[in-house]
Design a protein around this motif. Structure first.
Motif, PDB file in Angstrom:
ATOM      1  N   VAL A  32      61.621  -9.296   7.444  1.00  0.00           N
ATOM      2  CA  VAL A  32      62.737 -10.139   5.842  1.00  0.00           C
ATOM      3  C   VAL A  32      60.987  -9.910   4.856  1.00  0.00           C
ATOM      4  O   VAL A  32      61.125  -9.078   3.462  1.00  0.00           O
ATOM      5  CB  VAL A  32      62.701 -11.567   5.689  1.00  0.00           C
ATOM      6  N   SER A  63      59.484  -6.246   4.182  1.00  0.00           N
ATOM      7  CA  SER A  63      60.440  -5.934   2.934  1.00  0.00           C
ATOM      8  C   SER A  63      60.006  -6.627   1.548  1.00  0.00           C
ATOM      9  O   SER A  63      60.184  -5.625   1.090  1.00  0.00           O
ATOM     10  CB  SER A  63      61.874  -6.274   3.416  1.00  0.00           C
ATOM     11  N   ILE A 114      69.040  -6.476   7.150  1.00  0.00           N
ATOM     12  CA  ILE A 114      67.916  -7.891   6.324  1.00  0.00           C
ATOM     13  C   ILE A 114      69.118  -9.123   6.947  1.00  0.00           C
ATOM     14  O   ILE A 114      68.832 -10.038   7.485  1.00  0.00           O
ATOM     15  CB  ILE A 114      67.331  -7.575   5.972  1.00  0.00           C
ATOM     16  N   VAL A 156      68.607 -11.776  10.107  1.00  0.00           N
ATOM     17  CA  VAL A 156      68.317 -12.957  10.509  1.00  0.00           C
ATOM     18  C   VAL A 156      69.385 -14.059  11.129  1.00  0.00           C
ATOM     19  O   VAL A 156      69.305 -14.574  11.630  1.00  0.00           O
ATOM     20  CB  VAL A 156      68.352 -13.734   8.704  1.00  0.00           C
TER      21      VAL A 156
END
Length: 107
Positions: free
Chosen positions: A68, A71, A90, A94
């Motif tokens: 995360v 990114s 993503i 998570v």
């Protein structure tokens, strides 16, 4: 204490990956050197975190939060594009990390 070590490992891994990008394929000396130092320190703190935490949870959090943050760093620092499909995947990562953390607390 494990969470502090894990947070440091994540921050250092992020710094290592940013340095990797800035090294431009090992053509720039200092970002290349910093990359190795940051990654070495990151793995060291991850190792310390494993003394206090389950390996599956620590590694999932380290890699998931790292994905995360990296990114976001790519978008903010290097003007990379993040398509909607990437954002969705993503989010799935998570959710998986959160699920793994919750399920490890149940046992």
């Amino acid at each position: 204490m494990g969470w502090l070590f894990l947070a440091l490992a994540i921050a250092l891994e992020l710094s290592g990956t940013i340095s990797m990008k800035m090294s431009e394929g090992f053509t720039r000396l200092w970002p290349s050197v910093l990359m190795f130092l940051f990654y070495g320190a990151s793995f060291t703190f991850l190792n310390y975190a494993l003394h206090y935490m389950n390996m599956s949870v620590a590694y999932a959090i380290w890699s998931g939060i790292g994905i995360v943050l990296i990114s976001l760093a790519g978008v903010k620092l290097f003007n990379e594009q993040l398509p909607l499909s990437s954002i969705i995947w993503i989010i799935v990562i998570v959710i998986g990390v959160i699920g793994l953390n919750i399920s490890s607390k149940v046992h």
